[in-house]
Design an enzyme around this catalytic site. Structure first.
Site: not given
Ligand code: GLN
Length: 185
Positions: A47, A79, A106, A133, A169, A171
């Site tokens: 997320g 993530c 990140r 992602i 991910h 999941e």
């Molecule tokens: N870019 C998000 C972050 O910095 C992480 C992306 C993800 O959980 N798919 O928290």
């Protein structure tokens, strides 16, 4: 076995589906009273780590979860979840739980390659599909952190004591082996 999935924001339902398919009992952590329930394992989903970190504090869930994680409860973090566990976040003064001694970058793959899919080996599990992602990668690990997976020489999976953390991910793909390994931790 009861697995608690942090359900404040992001891709938590997909974890719940896989865990249910593996016959675990799943509860969602949405507010302070939830983290006082009885459970054996914890999932920190993907997320937006900044949003999740802020909500954990605002909703008064942070301290109890920190104690559970540092007290040895098995954790699967993906993530944004991986970012929550890192002791250092590049370009950022603070950290969130900070329970894995490593530095993460990140959005490490930039805008052009923000999302991609590949297959690569995870130690002890085999070759698995990996969906990234806006993913972080691990720029540096400290002593005691076991590297489980790397893609293009960048670390994307680690284990530290009770904690498994992945940049991608698991999941979102139809392969349950990472969750299976987590349930066996
Ligand atoms: N870019 C998000 C972050 O910095 C992480 C992306 C993800 O959980 N798919 O928290």
């Amino acid at each position: 076995m009861t697995v608690a999935v942090l359900a404040l924001q992001g891709a938590f339902i997909e974890h719940e589906k896989i865990l249910s398919r593996l016959r675990a009992d799943v509860i969602e952590l949405r507010q302070a009273e939830d983290v006082r329930k009885s459970y054996d394992r914890l999932v920190l989903p993907g997320g937006e780590s900044t949003v999740q970190g802020k909500l954990l504090k605002e909703l008064d869930m942070y301290d109890t979860l920190y104690e559970q994680i540092s007290g040895g409860m098995p954790v699967l973090a993906t993530c944004a979840g991986m970012i929550l566990l890192a002791s250092e976040i590049e370009g950022c003064d603070g950290h969130h739980f900070g329970t894995i001694p490593m530095c993460v970058r990140r959005n490490a793959y930039g805008r052009q390659l923000g999302s991609f899919h590949t297959d690569a080996e995870v130690t002890g599990i085999g070759t698995v599909p990996m969906t990234f992602i806006r993913a972080p990668y691990v720029a540096q690990v400290q002593e005691g952190v076991e590297v489980l997976a790397a893609v293009n020489d960048k670390i994307v999976g680690v284990k530290y004591k009770n904690q498994l953390a992945f940049s991608f991910h698991p999941e979102l793909d139809d392969d349950m082996r990472i969750h299976e390994a987590f349930l066996k931790l």
